[in-house]
Scaffold this motif. Sequence first.
Motif, mmCIF file in Angstrom:
data_model
loop_
_atom_site.group_PDB
_atom_site.id
_atom_site.type_symbol
_atom_site.label_atom_id
_atom_site.label_comp_id
_atom_site.label_asym_id
_atom_site.label_seq_id
_atom_site.Cartn_x
_atom_site.Cartn_y
_atom_site.Cartn_z
ATOM 1 N N THR A 64 0.847 -1.198 0.000
ATOM 2 C CA THR A 64 0.000 0.000 0.000
ATOM 3 C C THR A 64 0.882 1.247 0.000
ATOM 4 N N PRO A 65 0.349 2.397 -0.403
ATOM 5 C CA PRO A 65 1.156 3.622 -0.408
ATOM 6 C C PRO A 65 1.788 3.921 0.945
ATOM 7 N N GLU A 66 1.040 3.780 2.023
ATOM 8 C CA GLU A 66 1.571 4.113 3.341
ATOM 9 C C GLU A 66 2.716 3.180 3.731
ATOM 10 N N ILE A 100 2.044 4.291 -14.600
ATOM 11 C CA ILE A 100 2.040 5.605 -15.242
ATOM 12 C C ILE A 100 2.064 6.662 -14.146
ATOM 13 N N VAL A 101 2.960 7.625 -14.282
ATOM 14 C CA VAL A 101 3.059 8.707 -13.302
ATOM 15 C C VAL A 101 3.106 10.033 -14.060
ATOM 16 N N ILE A 102 2.154 10.908 -13.787
ATOM 17 C CA ILE A 102 2.128 12.237 -14.396
ATOM 18 C C ILE A 102 2.017 13.265 -13.277
ATOM 19 N N ASP A 103 2.944 14.220 -13.284
ATOM 20 C CA ASP A 103 2.970 15.265 -12.249
ATOM 21 C C ASP A 103 2.916 14.659 -10.851
ATOM 22 N N ASN A 104 3.658 13.563 -10.659
ATOM 23 C CA ASN A 104 3.784 12.881 -9.369
ATOM 24 C C ASN A 104 2.504 12.168 -8.922
ATOM 25 N N ASN A 118 -4.433 6.948 -8.471
ATOM 26 C CA ASN A 118 -4.689 8.371 -8.183
ATOM 27 C C ASN A 118 -3.978 8.876 -6.932
ATOM 28 N N CYS A 119 -3.000 8.114 -6.441
ATOM 29 C CA CYS A 119 -2.225 8.563 -5.291
ATOM 30 C C CYS A 119 -1.313 9.725 -5.692
ATOM 31 N N ASP A 120 -1.368 10.807 -4.946
ATOM 32 C CA ASP A 120 -0.475 11.946 -5.146
ATOM 33 C C ASP A 120 0.794 11.679 -4.344
ATOM 34 N N THR A 121 1.835 11.243 -5.050
ATOM 35 C CA THR A 121 3.060 10.875 -4.343
ATOM 36 C C THR A 121 3.780 12.103 -3.777
ATOM 37 N N GLY A 122 3.500 13.274 -4.331
ATOM 38 C CA GLY A 122 4.066 14.490 -3.756
ATOM 39 C C GLY A 122 3.602 14.706 -2.335
ATOM 40 N N LEU A 123 2.312 14.439 -2.099
ATOM 41 C CA LEU A 123 1.774 14.538 -0.751
ATOM 42 C C LEU A 123 2.232 13.370 0.115
ATOM 43 N N THR A 134 8.709 11.704 -8.724
ATOM 44 C CA THR A 134 8.459 10.300 -9.012
ATOM 45 C C THR A 134 8.202 10.094 -10.501
ATOM 46 N N LEU A 135 8.461 8.857 -10.961
ATOM 47 C CA LEU A 135 8.287 8.537 -12.379
ATOM 48 C C LEU A 135 8.136 7.041 -12.556
ATOM 49 N N ASN A 136 7.761 6.651 -13.757
ATOM 50 C CA ASN A 136 7.621 5.254 -14.126
ATOM 51 C C ASN A 136 8.983 4.556 -14.084
ATOM 52 N N ASP A 137 9.000 3.300 -13.642
ATOM 53 C CA ASP A 137 10.280 2.601 -13.470
ATOM 54 C C ASP A 137 11.015 2.365 -14.784
#
Length: 285
Positions: A64-66, A100-104, A118-123, A134-137
């Motif tokens: 999970t993101p967390e 896919i990662v666009i604008d983090n 839809n996770c905002d990795t910046g936050l 962040t970006l695609n591997d």
Amino acid sequence: MPNPAPKPPTAAVPPTAAAALTDLPQLAVGIDVGGTGTKGGIVDLTDGTLVGKRFRIPTPQPATPEAVAEVIGQILDELLSRNGAPAQTDLSVGVTFPAIVIDNVVLSASNIDQSWLNCDTGLLLGHLPGRTFTLNDADAAGLAEARYGAGAGRTGTVMTVTLGTGVGSALVHDGVLVPNSELGHLEFEGVVAETKVSAAARQRADQPWDEYGEVLRRYLTHVERIQAVNQFIIGGGVSKRSDDFLPYVTGLRAEVVPAALVNNAGIVGAALFATEQAALTDLRG
């Protein structure tokens, strides 16, 4: 004589990546999130090498993101505790995800836990030291190969194809990444390409290397019809066995070569991407 017609206003053109390449910090951190392990390293951007050893922690399950953010934080803490680590006041951190990662923001979840959608990795990663991007591997691996690896010094369009659990692709033109090409999800011979072309698909079918090389040849021929390139770089863990299957990948217009950076490509590309994005952000105000 009538007055000349007024000229239309000139649109402001944002600075490009090329404008940011001349004055980058020497060191940055890259972290590569994978299905089974998450690994990171300090990268010397002058030559794309790692400063010290990689540090790896198993990717938590469920990823999970967390839970993954906690592991990323642990890896970053370890790297920044080392002698010679970049100062936090001048720190860029790049993190890759198999999505896919666009604008983090993560916009797909084919090869990652659905909770990332839809996770905002910046936050999510905003509490970490430094500036995180962040970006695609596969994009990270392709950027690293184009700048420091098998495509270094090459002009034109270079595509890195990563063969692993799935199939990733990265498109770089004259050193500039065109992100999220995702050509492993093309329809190919009636199926999604990665179900037939990935290294995992070869293992499932217990396919001989010559037959796998022939499948890869047909796939790259299909890709070449859609996106003409000057060079294909074949990455992923299976590239270590390139002598077993690349001799059967013939007849393409583009050159086909094995990746040079292999296991470190994601880390190196993530660090480079983050540093350039930080510089571009500053230039654009």
